[in-house]
Design a protein around this motif. Structure first.
Motif, mmCIF file in Angstrom:
data_model
loop_
_atom_site.group_PDB
_atom_site.id
_atom_site.type_symbol
_atom_site.label_atom_id
_atom_site.label_comp_id
_atom_site.label_asym_id
_atom_site.label_seq_id
_atom_site.Cartn_x
_atom_site.Cartn_y
_atom_site.Cartn_z
ATOM 1 N N VAL A 1 2.499 -19.814 -13.608
ATOM 2 C CA VAL A 1 2.519 -19.492 -14.869
ATOM 3 C C VAL A 1 1.404 -18.529 -13.979
ATOM 4 C CG1 VAL A 1 0.573 -19.263 -17.120
ATOM 5 C CG2 VAL A 1 2.504 -21.720 -16.753
ATOM 6 N N THR A 2 1.737 -17.384 -14.495
ATOM 7 C CA THR A 2 0.651 -16.457 -13.406
ATOM 8 C C THR A 2 -0.532 -15.733 -14.085
ATOM 9 O OG1 THR A 2 1.835 -14.692 -14.728
ATOM 10 C CG2 THR A 2 2.919 -15.657 -12.857
ATOM 11 N N LEU A 3 -0.896 -15.156 -13.547
ATOM 12 C CA LEU A 3 -2.179 -14.347 -14.042
ATOM 13 C C LEU A 3 -2.066 -13.481 -15.261
ATOM 14 C CD1 LEU A 3 -4.879 -13.626 -13.808
ATOM 15 C CD2 LEU A 3 -4.959 -12.206 -12.584
ATOM 16 N N GLU A 4 -0.581 -12.662 -15.265
ATOM 17 C CA GLU A 4 -0.497 -11.564 -16.085
ATOM 18 C C GLU A 4 -0.192 -12.553 -17.243
ATOM 19 O OE1 GLU A 4 0.524 -11.092 -13.383
ATOM 20 O OE2 GLU A 4 -0.987 -9.192 -12.402
ATOM 21 N N GLN A 5 1.039 -13.631 -17.634
ATOM 22 C CA GLN A 5 0.958 -14.354 -18.537
ATOM 23 C C GLN A 5 -0.261 -15.150 -18.608
ATOM 24 O OE1 GLN A 5 4.052 -16.616 -15.912
ATOM 25 N NE2 GLN A 5 5.412 -16.308 -17.642
ATOM 26 N N ASP A 6 -0.854 -15.419 -18.431
ATOM 27 C CA ASP A 6 -2.489 -15.970 -19.256
ATOM 28 C C ASP A 6 -3.737 -15.421 -19.846
ATOM 29 O OD1 ASP A 6 -4.584 -18.581 -18.483
ATOM 30 O OD2 ASP A 6 -5.428 -16.693 -18.676
ATOM 31 N N LEU A 7 -3.209 -13.973 -19.090
ATOM 32 C CA LEU A 7 -4.378 -13.023 -19.751
ATOM 33 C C LEU A 7 -3.322 -11.871 -20.953
ATOM 34 C CD1 LEU A 7 -5.659 -10.683 -17.473
ATOM 35 C CD2 LEU A 7 -6.592 -12.890 -17.977
ATOM 36 N N ALA A 8 -2.193 -12.458 -20.836
ATOM 37 C CA ALA A 8 -1.160 -11.894 -22.475
ATOM 38 C C ALA A 8 -1.761 -12.649 -23.208
ATOM 39 C CB ALA A 8 0.581 -11.628 -22.093
ATOM 40 N N ARG A 9 -1.753 -14.097 -23.308
ATOM 41 C CA ARG A 9 -2.545 -14.940 -24.614
ATOM 42 C C ARG A 9 -3.967 -14.647 -25.099
ATOM 43 N NH1 ARG A 9 -6.220 -18.552 -22.801
ATOM 44 N NH2 ARG A 9 -6.797 -18.643 -21.258
ATOM 45 N N ARG A 10 -4.274 -13.569 -24.529
ATOM 46 C CA ARG A 10 -5.783 -13.657 -25.018
ATOM 47 C C ARG A 10 -5.809 -12.194 -26.034
ATOM 48 N NH1 ARG A 10 -9.402 -15.788 -21.031
ATOM 49 N NH2 ARG A 10 -8.751 -16.396 -20.285
ATOM 50 N N ASP A 11 -6.771 -12.051 -26.560
ATOM 51 C CA ASP A 11 -7.654 -11.705 -28.286
ATOM 52 C C ASP A 11 -7.227 -9.894 -28.106
ATOM 53 O OD1 ASP A 11 -9.961 -11.225 -26.770
ATOM 54 O OD2 ASP A 11 -10.624 -12.375 -28.962
ATOM 55 N N LEU A 12 -7.759 -9.561 -26.904
ATOM 56 C CA LEU A 12 -8.091 -7.788 -27.027
ATOM 57 C C LEU A 12 -7.919 -7.509 -25.727
ATOM 58 C CD1 LEU A 12 -11.684 -7.583 -29.469
ATOM 59 C CD2 LEU A 12 -8.902 -7.477 -29.845
#
Length: 413
Positions: free
Chosen positions: A82-93
Motif C-alpha cells: 500500500v503506497t503513501l498516496e493510497q493511504d492519503l487518498a482515503r483522508r477527508d480533506l
C-alpha cells in the motif's frame, strides 16, 4: 520501510499553528517487522502500533472501502504494497492529506493541500469522502476553526447529496456529540452550524435548531431580528468570552422554544422558556450529552429570561430565583448560568460590548448567602423554641436580611 508524519500536524505546521499531537504512517512494512523492532500492537480495526521509545501511535499504510450504509461498515486493507498516496487518498480533506518524510523532511502533497491552504479552501480529496457521514461534521468543525476558509462548491454539493441519501441519519449519537462538542469549542462555533445548514444536515440532526432560522423577534430587544441569527451570535460570544463547553451547549439550546411560537403571536415569544425545556432535553437525549451540559441547558432554557430581568427584581424575587436555580447547593453551576446569560445578552446586533450588570449582582447575592452561618441561625431559632417549618422560615428570613443588607450597602456607595 519509510515513516511519514501525516495529517493535522503537517497542516498546522504549514499554517504556523500549534498542534497537540502527531499522526504517523509507516509504508512498506508488515506487522511482523514492526513487532520484531519492538513496536507494541494496539487496536483491532486496523494495524496500529506504539513506538518502543516515544509510545506514539504508528499506523501501517492502508486503504479502505465502504461495505454498509452509515458509519460502521468499512473494510480495511493494510499491507507492505500500500503506497503513501493510497493511504492519503482515503483522508477527508486535501489540507489533511499531506505528509512529511521523517528522514528527509520532504513534503508529500499529491492532492493539492498546499494550494488549498493558500487559497483558504476546504475541499474533499476524492469521492470516497461520501463514504463516511462523520466527515460532514468534521468539515463543519474545521470551518469553525479555520474561520477564513470557505467550502469548495463541489464539496458542498457532495455533502448535500450525502444528506439526501440518508447518510447523516445513520450517524451514531456518540460521534455526533464528539464532533459537535469539539466544534462548539472552536474559535467561531457559529460557522459549524452555518455549514451544517448549507449542507441540509442540521435539519436532520437537530430540527429544533433549524426551525429557529427565519423566526422574527422584537427588534427593540433583538436588532438582528432573526432568532437563528441571534443563536449564532450568542455562540460566538461564548467563544469571545472563553466560555467552557457546558455554557456553549446551554447557549445552543436556550431559545429552542421560540421555534414553536404560534405564528399569530410573533414577533413576541411569551412562554418560550417553558416550551424550550423539553426540546433541550430531547436534543440532549438524542446526542447522549453529558450530565453537566444537559442540566445547564435545561436550566438556561427555563431561567435565562428571569436572569435578564433580575435587575428590576426585589430581594425576595432574587432569593426565589437563586433557590429555584439550586444556586446555594450548586454555586459553580449557577456561575456558569450567569455567564451563559451574559453571552445571550451580548449576542445581539450592535450590543456585543453592552455591560451585563445582572451577572455580578446575582453573583454578589450568592456570595452573601453562602457566607451566612446557617448553623448559628438554626441554633438561635431552636433556642427561641422554634421547631420544624419555623426553623426553615428563620433561615429564609436570615437569607432575605442578608440580601437587603447588601442592597443598603450598595446604595450607600
Amino acid at each position: 520501510m519509510k515513516i511519514f508524519c501525516v495529517g493535522g500536524s503537517v497542516r498546522d505546521a504549514l499554517l504556523g499553528r500549534p498542534s497537540s499531537d502527531r499522526d504517523w504512517v509507516i509504508v512498506g512494512a508488515s506487522p511482523a517487522e514492526l513487532l520484531a523492532q519492538g513496536y507494541q500492537p494496539v487496536g483491532r480495526d486496523f494495524p496500529v502500533f506504539l513506538h518502543p521509545q516515544t509510545h506514539e501511535e504508528y499506523a501501517l499504510a492502508r486503504t479502505e472501502r465502504k461495505t454498509a450504509p452509515g458509519y460502521h461498515g468499512f473494510a480495511f486493507h493494510a499491507a507492505p504494497d500500500v503506497t503513501l498516496e493510497q493511504d492519503l487518498a482515503r483522508r477527508d480533506l486535501t489540507i489533511n492529506a499531506m505528509a512529511r518524510d521523517e528522514a528527509s523532511g520532504e513534503l508529500v502533497d499529491p492532492y493539492g493541500g498546499q494550494r488549498d491552504l493558500r487559497d483558504r479552501v476546504l475541499r474533499h480529496v476524492s469521492p470516497a469522502f461520501a463514504e463516511d457521514p462523520v466527515r460532514i461534521l468534521r468539515l463543519a468543525r474545521f470551518a469553525a476553526r479555520f474561520t477564513d476558509f470557505t467550502v469548495a462548491p463541489e464539496t458542498l454539493t457532495l455533502m448535500r447529496q450525502m444528506v439526501e441519501a440518508g447518510e447523516v441519519d445513520a450517524l451514531v449519537a456518540e460521534r455526533v456529540w464528539q464532533e459537535l462538542s469539539r466544534g462548539l469549542m472552536e474559535e467561531r462555533p457559529s460557522r459549524m452550524f452555518e455549514v451544517l445548514r448549507e449542507a441540509g444536515a442540521l435539519a436532520r440532526l437537530a430540527p429544533e435548531i433549524e426551525r429557529l432560522f427565519g423566526v422574527p423577534q422584537p427588534e427593540a430587544h433583538h436588532p438582528e431580528i432573526d432568532t437563528g441569527v441571534h443563536l449564532l451570535m450568542v455562540l460566538d460570544q461564548c467563544a469571545h468570552l472563553g466560555a467552557p463547553l457546558p455554557v456553549r451547549y446551554a447557549s445552543l439550546c436556550h431559545d429552542l422554544g421560540k421555534g414553536l411560537t404560534p405564528p399569530e403571536a410573533l414577533p413576541r415569544h411569551i412562554g418560550h422558556e417553558g416550551r424550550g425545556v423539553p426540546l433541550a432535553r430531547a436534543i440532549s437525549e438524542r446526542w447522549r450529552v453529558p450530565a453537566d451540559c444537559r442540566e445547564l441547558a435545561e436550566l438556561m432554557a427555563r431561567e435565562h429570561t428571569h436572569v435578564h430581568q433580575s435587575g428590576a427584581f426585589s430581594a425576595e424575587a432574587r432569593l426565589r430565583l437563586l433557590e429555584r436555580c439550586d444556586a446555594l447547593r450548586r454555586p459553580e453551576r449557577f456561575e456558569l448560568l450567569l455567564l451563559a446569560c451574559e453571552c445571550d445578552a451580548r449576542g445581539r446586533l450592535g450590543l456585543e460590548e453592552r455591560p451585563y450588570p445582572q451577572r455580578e449582582r446575582l453573583a454578589r447575592d450568592l456570595r452573601r448567602l453562602l457566607a451566612l452561618d446557617l448553623g448559628a441561625v438554626s441554633a438561635a431559632a431552636i433556642a427561641a423554641g422554634k421547631t420544624g417549618p419555623a426553623i426553615g422560615r428563620a433561615v429564609q428570613q436570615a437569607r432575605l436580611a442578608a440580601l437587603l443588607a447588601g442592597e443598603q450597602e450598595e446604595g450607600a456607595h
